[in-house]
Design a protein around this motif. Structure first.
Motif, PDB file in Angstrom:
ATOM      1  N   GLU A 614       1.050  -1.266  -0.089  1.00 39.69           N
ATOM      2  CA  GLU A 614       0.086   0.022   0.079  1.00 39.69           C
ATOM      3  C   GLU A 614       0.791   1.334   0.029  1.00 39.69           C
ATOM      4  N   ALA A 615       2.196   1.039   0.616  1.00 43.25           N
ATOM      5  CA  ALA A 615       2.883   2.208   0.818  1.00 43.25           C
ATOM      6  C   ALA A 615       3.526   2.460  -0.420  1.00 43.25           C
ATOM      7  N   GLN A 616       3.610   1.584  -1.661  1.00 40.30           N
ATOM      8  CA  GLN A 616       4.339   1.469  -2.667  1.00 40.30           C
ATOM      9  C   GLN A 616       5.892   1.342  -2.357  1.00 40.30           C
ATOM     10  N   GLU A 617       6.112   0.561  -1.404  1.00 34.69           N
ATOM     11  CA  GLU A 617       7.333   0.257  -1.229  1.00 34.69           C
ATOM     12  C   GLU A 617       7.750  -1.006  -2.108  1.00 34.69           C
ATOM     13  N   ILE A 618       6.803  -1.847  -2.350  1.00 40.58           N
ATOM     14  CA  ILE A 618       6.959  -3.217  -3.449  1.00 40.58           C
ATOM     15  C   ILE A 618       6.065  -2.658  -4.841  1.00 40.58           C
ATOM     16  N   ASP A 619       7.066  -3.020  -5.884  1.00 42.60           N
ATOM     17  CA  ASP A 619       6.493  -2.573  -7.093  1.00 42.60           C
ATOM     18  C   ASP A 619       5.596  -3.782  -7.793  1.00 42.60           C
ATOM     19  N   VAL A 620       6.323  -4.976  -7.668  1.00 43.37           N
ATOM     20  CA  VAL A 620       5.683  -6.159  -8.082  1.00 43.37           C
ATOM     21  C   VAL A 620       5.264  -7.259  -6.941  1.00 43.37           C
ATOM     22  N   LEU A 621       4.055  -7.528  -6.930  1.00 41.68           N
ATOM     23  CA  LEU A 621       3.719  -8.513  -5.817  1.00 41.68           C
ATOM     24  C   LEU A 621       3.490  -9.877  -6.326  1.00 41.68           C
ATOM     25  N   VAL A 622       4.080 -10.845  -6.072  1.00 44.41           N
ATOM     26  CA  VAL A 622       3.714 -12.233  -6.597  1.00 44.41           C
ATOM     27  C   VAL A 622       3.220 -13.092  -5.430  1.00 44.41           C
ATOM     28  N   GLY A 623       1.855 -13.675  -5.841  1.00 41.70           N
ATOM     29  CA  GLY A 623       1.144 -14.424  -4.727  1.00 41.70           C
ATOM     30  C   GLY A 623       0.182 -15.583  -5.148  1.00 41.70           C
ATOM     31  N   THR A 624      -0.039 -16.333  -4.272  1.00 36.28           N
ATOM     32  CA  THR A 624      -1.064 -17.351  -4.382  1.00 36.28           C
ATOM     33  C   THR A 624      -2.500 -16.762  -4.337  1.00 36.28           C
ATOM     34  N   GLN A 625      -3.345 -17.816  -4.174  1.00 40.08           N
ATOM     35  CA  GLN A 625      -4.954 -17.214  -4.064  1.00 40.08           C
ATOM     36  C   GLN A 625      -5.328 -16.147  -2.892  1.00 40.08           C
ATOM     37  N   MET A 626      -4.357 -15.916  -1.838  1.00 36.05           N
ATOM     38  CA  MET A 626      -4.615 -15.160  -0.907  1.00 36.05           C
ATOM     39  C   MET A 626      -4.770 -13.659  -1.444  1.00 36.05           C
ATOM     40  N   LEU A 627      -3.985 -13.345  -2.660  1.00 31.89           N
ATOM     41  CA  LEU A 627      -3.959 -12.105  -3.275  1.00 31.89           C
ATOM     42  C   LEU A 627      -5.659 -11.800  -4.062  1.00 31.89           C
ATOM     43  N   SER A 628      -6.223 -12.743  -4.261  1.00 30.95           N
ATOM     44  CA  SER A 628      -7.406 -12.648  -5.176  1.00 30.95           C
ATOM     45  C   SER A 628      -8.719 -12.194  -4.310  1.00 30.95           C
ATOM     46  N   LYS A 629      -8.658 -12.147  -2.974  1.00 36.89           N
ATOM     47  CA  LYS A 629      -9.838 -12.067  -2.263  1.00 36.89           C
ATOM     48  C   LYS A 629     -10.053 -10.495  -1.434  1.00 36.89           C
ATOM     49  N   GLY A 630     -10.554  -9.677  -2.336  1.00 40.06           N
ATOM     50  CA  GLY A 630     -11.226  -8.625  -1.931  1.00 40.06           C
ATOM     51  C   GLY A 630     -10.210  -7.590  -1.375  1.00 40.06           C
ATOM     52  N   LEU A 631      -8.905  -7.807  -1.675  1.00 38.11           N
ATOM     53  CA  LEU A 631      -7.974  -6.663  -1.248  1.00 38.11           C
ATOM     54  C   LEU A 631      -8.041  -5.345  -2.221  1.00 38.11           C
ATOM     55  N   ASP A 632      -7.824  -4.076  -1.655  1.00 34.64           N
ATOM     56  CA  ASP A 632      -7.946  -3.015  -2.406  1.00 34.64           C
ATOM     57  C   ASP A 632      -6.823  -2.131  -2.320  1.00 34.64           C
ATOM     58  N   PHE A 633      -5.946  -2.237  -3.719  1.00 38.02           N
ATOM     59  CA  PHE A 633      -4.901  -1.289  -3.732  1.00 38.02           C
ATOM     60  C   PHE A 633      -5.038  -0.088  -4.929  1.00 38.02           C
ATOM     61  N   ASN A 634      -4.855   1.097  -4.482  1.00 43.67           N
ATOM     62  CA  ASN A 634      -4.933   1.991  -5.562  1.00 43.67           C
ATOM     63  C   ASN A 634      -4.295   1.985  -6.871  1.00 43.67           C
ATOM     64  N   ASN A 635      -3.002   1.528  -6.729  1.00 44.87           N
ATOM     65  CA  ASN A 635      -2.133   2.020  -7.792  1.00 44.87           C
ATOM     66  C   ASN A 635      -1.829   0.852  -8.523  1.00 44.87           C
ATOM     67  N   VAL A 636      -2.501  -0.327  -8.586  1.00 46.39           N
ATOM     68  CA  VAL A 636      -2.372  -1.330  -9.361  1.00 46.39           C
ATOM     69  C   VAL A 636      -3.024  -1.118 -10.623  1.00 46.39           C
ATOM     70  N   SER A 637      -1.940  -1.397 -11.747  1.00 45.40           N
ATOM     71  CA  SER A 637      -2.626  -1.179 -12.854  1.00 45.40           C
ATOM     72  C   SER A 637      -2.725  -2.583 -13.922  1.00 45.40           C
ATOM     73  N   LEU A 638      -1.738  -3.183 -13.524  1.00 43.17           N
ATOM     74  CA  LEU A 638      -1.824  -4.579 -14.201  1.00 43.17           C
ATOM     75  C   LEU A 638      -1.799  -5.812 -13.129  1.00 43.17           C
ATOM     76  N   VAL A 639      -2.704  -6.959 -13.688  1.00 41.51           N
ATOM     77  CA  VAL A 639      -2.691  -8.184 -13.006  1.00 41.51           C
ATOM     78  C   VAL A 639      -2.087  -9.354 -14.089  1.00 41.51           C
ATOM     79  N   GLY A 640      -1.346 -10.026 -13.691  1.00 38.63           N
ATOM     80  CA  GLY A 640      -1.062 -11.002 -14.450  1.00 38.63           C
ATOM     81  C   GLY A 640      -1.133 -12.621 -13.993  1.00 38.63           C
TER      82      GLY A 640
END
Length: 814
Positions: A614-640
């Motif tokens: 959230e504080a934009q200290e991480i540029d790319v976050l790699v994750g498993t299914q826990m990333l898909s559930k309702g999280l809200d990040f303002n600055n994310v423009s791409l999901v792969g």
């Protein structure tokens, strides 16, 4: 006339047990209180009173209870009704529900304490080991079983202790101790003798030589102006003195210490006004309220990023204003960190959080606050286990991301679904329940369409931002043209580079942790297997280990093949760890983070990663299914999505529904605040109908297609499922047992028995597994079906050879 109580014990035996009590105890005891009782020869348990009566048991003599543990009930009547429903519906014992429901600190532990029998004098009769214990009891008044084991250097000392009891050398008693310890904070007050001005002046003159002590007294007076109790720690910081100085003042009887009990976790926060809703949210809120007039359950189908949480907060505010409690259920602990922050801004310190990452003592405090209906426990935020809490005045339940499989408990029993159990809970309290999701479960949507639930849609994203552009990338074609770098297609890399140059963030999804799921010898094709499970070991590069994700067996990564001795070991497949390492080479200037169950251990594991992203200290976050559930990040423009095929080709009737939900949810993390986001999905089969439906976010088409399949092949929501699993370390026993069981069930249920079959991993922790499934047609009675299964189970367990086999029943096993 004798008095008795029925007691629920935290063990997997089906019934309650009757114990004898005195008239005085019977007058004092109430339903929901805890008592310490003995069960068997040496076991002491914490039981829960279920009834007080005068009817003696017919088959056994009732024992006396050991002690009463509560002054008032810790479980209320509505809770017990809910637990009874869970036990009956999910075919487990009330004891198992009791054990799952209450924090383990409420289950007192007992320790067997050994005393010597003073009348024993015949030392000559004792063996060497027995004499060692007898001699130790000459020097110590008592010993525990652990101490006896240490003295003898043996693990199993119970046969020896039984022999000593038989010879009347020792006496054995159970010592019960509480596990929960309240947190006490030390405060300081001035001795009453120094309350007058004259006495104070004398005190300061008296301390004129002890400068530090005088400073502490002066600091105390400065803090006293706040009119609040003064903490010892606060006084030490203010005066800049050590704790020794404070202790000296207490010894001189100038200060006194006292302790106050406090909660371990407190949510601070002022109550701010709620955000104003846009017109679409206002319309949805009005529709929900209207549907609550004649229906208690409403399905809220709002697309990703439409602002469902803001609508929930309006409903919560209304319920709180009526003096009622709210339960907010979330599928993942990772989600609670973001939701807490949001709700705290609006509801201040009325929030309590309950989930397994909190310590036992913290969970006990939430339980006690809720039992006392305290102001700090009006909104409970929690994962599935929070449905068992002692609500007394529940007004609303919010089930967020209601389609999530995480709401279902698979091991251990009770194997309940928190969403379904929450619906029953809301019914008991005459409360309302809202099921929210961007991709509702097929059975929830089916119930809404058949008028069992209300249905409300919210089809506009907040701020009128469009849903992300979804692009399918054919990696079979890319590999043929040699346009792949590692596991990334040139197109995905191009999109990533563009996003990073715009100072935007990226989420990459790969539903497998570790570095590589298979290590293989290229000479002979052998791959290292887990010795306890039928599965290959996963390679974790960061500590150069091979791990089993089922039984946690681990070993060092070998340098050569164990079968042929060749050192040509290669890795097949890829997990989040490998993606993270590849990205560090491809984008060395940017910070790469990883979020999976390896990196989120510990209470604040999730919070640290989410806050850094959230504080934009991480540029790319790699994750498993826990990333898909309702999280809200303002600055994310791409999901792969790195490999969509592994989700589609799974042997489960819900595989396509789950894959659709997972991909749409993960896509919904992109472009939530400023501009339209992008989603890139890599696949070997871009023409698969589910992927086509994901690319157009066409839920309705997927729903209709899946419903047709379910009707054709007899699956939920039309048919109910009950799955039976047998487990044992001897394969022949399990095999014989399952064949017998299938025949017995087919005599009753005919063609509706599916199996037997072995699961994909047929042995876990050295236990062989066999499954069968019973399909229950729409018009068949569920109660009668369960009665038949229980009857067959009882007969099965009466067969001597089958008795050691674990028999597991899972109702609604999906």
């Amino acid at each position: 006339m004798s008095n008795f109580i029925d007691v629920i014990l935290p063990i997997p035996l089906g019934k309650t047990f009757t114990y004898a009590v005195t008239q005085e105890e019977a007058d004092f005891l109430q339903k929901g209180m805890r008592v310490a009782v003995s069960f068997g020869k040496t076991k002491m348990y914490t039981g829960l009173v279920n009834a007080v009566h005068t009817k003696a048991p017919e088959l056994y003599e009732a024992k006396d209870i050991h002690q009463i543990l509560d002054e008032k009930p810790i479980v209320n009547e509505l809770q017990l009704q809910h637990w009874n429903w869970v036990a009956n519906y999910y075919m487990c014992s009330l004891g198992e529900v009791f054990r799952a429901a209450i924090p383990s600190a409420f289950l007192l532990e007992s320790e067997t304490v050994i005393y010597k029998n003073e009348r024993f004098t015949e030392e000559i009769e004792l063996t060497d080991d027995e004499f060692l214990i007898f001699e130790a009891l000459q020097h110590q008044s008592q010993l525990t079983v652990h101490q006896v084991a240490d003295i003898l250097g043996k693990k199993n000392v119970l046969p020896l202790l039984n022999e000593l009891i038989h010879k009347s050398v020792i006496e054995v008693r159970e010592q019960v101790y509480e596990q929960y310890k309240p947190k006490l904070v030390k405060y300081v007050k001035l001795n009453t003798t120094y309350e007058t001005e004259k006495a104070l002046q004398e005190l300061l003159n008296q301390l004129s030589r002890a400068k530090k002590q005088r400073d502490a007294v002066l600091a105390f007076f400065q803090l006293q102006t706040t009119k609040k109790p003064i903490k010892a720690k606060q006084l030490l910081e203010k005066a800049g003195v050590s704790s020794g100085i404070l202790k000296a003042l207490v010894d001189k009887e100038i200060f006194e210490f006292y302790h106050l009990q406090t909660d371990r976790i407190q949510f601070k926060g002022a109550s701010n006004p709620l955000k104003a809703l846009n017109e679409y949210q206002e319309k949805a809120l009005l529709e929900i309220k209207n549907s609550f007039v004649d229906k208690n359950i409403t399905l809220f189908h709002g697309i990703t990023g439409s602002g469902k949480t803001e609508v929930y907060t309006k409903l919560i505010e209304e319920v709180l204003s009526k003096g009622k409690q709210v339960l907010f259920l979330l599928p993942e602990i990772a989600l609670t960190t973001q939701i807490i922050t949001r709700l705290q801004q609006y509801f201040g310190n009325q929030i309590s959080v309950f989930h397994s990452k909190y310590s036992v003592n913290e969970r006990v405090e939430v339980w006690n606050n809720l039992l006392a209906n305290k102001a700090k426990a009006q909104i409970i935020l929690g994962a599935r286990s929070s449905i068992f809490l002692p609500f007394s005045n529940l007004g609303l339940i919010v089930v967020d991301e209601e389609h999530e499989v995480s709401y279902k408990q698979f091991e251990p029993s009770p194997r309940y679904n928190a969403r379904d159990a929450a619906i029953v809970l809301s019914n008991l309290h005459n409360a309302k329940i809202i099921l929210g999701s961007a991709t509702p479960a097929i059975e929830s949507k089916f119930n809404a369409e058949n008028n069992k639930y209300g249905l409300v849609h919210l089809n506009r994203r907040h701020g009128n931002i469009q849903l992300p552009k979804i692009e399918l990338i054919d990696i079979k074609e890319k590999q043929r043209k040699r346009e792949m770098i590692g596991h990334f297609s040139d197109r995905l890399l191009q999109l990533m580079t563009d996003a990073l140059e715009e100072k935007e963030q990226i989420i990459l999804f790969q539903n497998r942790r570790g570095f590589s799921p298979i290590v293989e010898c290229t000479t002979c094709g052998t791959s290292p297997q887990c010795p306890n499970c039928d599965v290959s070991l996963t390679y974790h590069k960061y500590n150069s280990e091979l791990k089993c994700h089922y039984c946690h067996y681990q070993r060092a990564m070998p340098n050569s093949c164990g079968a042929c001795g060749s050192n040509t070991l290669d890795t097949k497949g890829f997990g989040t760890e490998q993606i993270e390492l590849e990205l560090k080479e491809l984008f060395p200037k940017y910070t790469i983070g990883r979020m999976d169950s390896d990196t989120t251990r510990g209470k604040y594991g999730y919070q640290k990663i989410i806050e850094a992203f959230e504080a934009q200290e991480i540029d790319v976050l790699v994750g498993t299914q826990m990333l898909s559930k309702g999280l809200d990040f303002n600055n994310v423009s791409l999901v792969g999505v790195l490999n969509a095929d592994s989700m589609l080709n799974y042997p489960d009737f819900r595989a396509h529904e789950r894959a659709f939900q997972l991909m749409v949810q993960v896509s919904g993390r992109a472009g939530r605040s400023k501009k339209q986001g992008s989603v890139a999905i890599q696949t070997y089969n871009p023409y698969h109908q589910i992927l086509q439906q994901v690319s157009t976010t066409n839920y309705e088409e997927m729903y209709k297609e899946q419903l047709q399949d379910r009707w054709q092949y007899h699956y939920p929501p039309y048919y109910r499922l009950i799955k039976i699993t047998l487990k044992h370390k001897d394969y022949t026993k399990v095999d014989t047992g399952i064949k017998w069981l299938v025949k017995a069930l087919q005599n009753v249920f005919r063609e509706h028995v599916l199996g037997p079959s072995s699961p994909a991993v047929a042995r876990i922790r050295n236990q062989y597994i066999k499954n069968l499934v019973i399909k229950i047609p729409p018009k068949q009675s569920l109660v009668k079906t369960k009665e038949e299964i229980t009857r067959i189970k009882t007969t099965f367990e009466a067969v001597k050879e089958f008795r050691p086999i674990r028999f597991i029943v899972d109702v609604d096993a999906y």
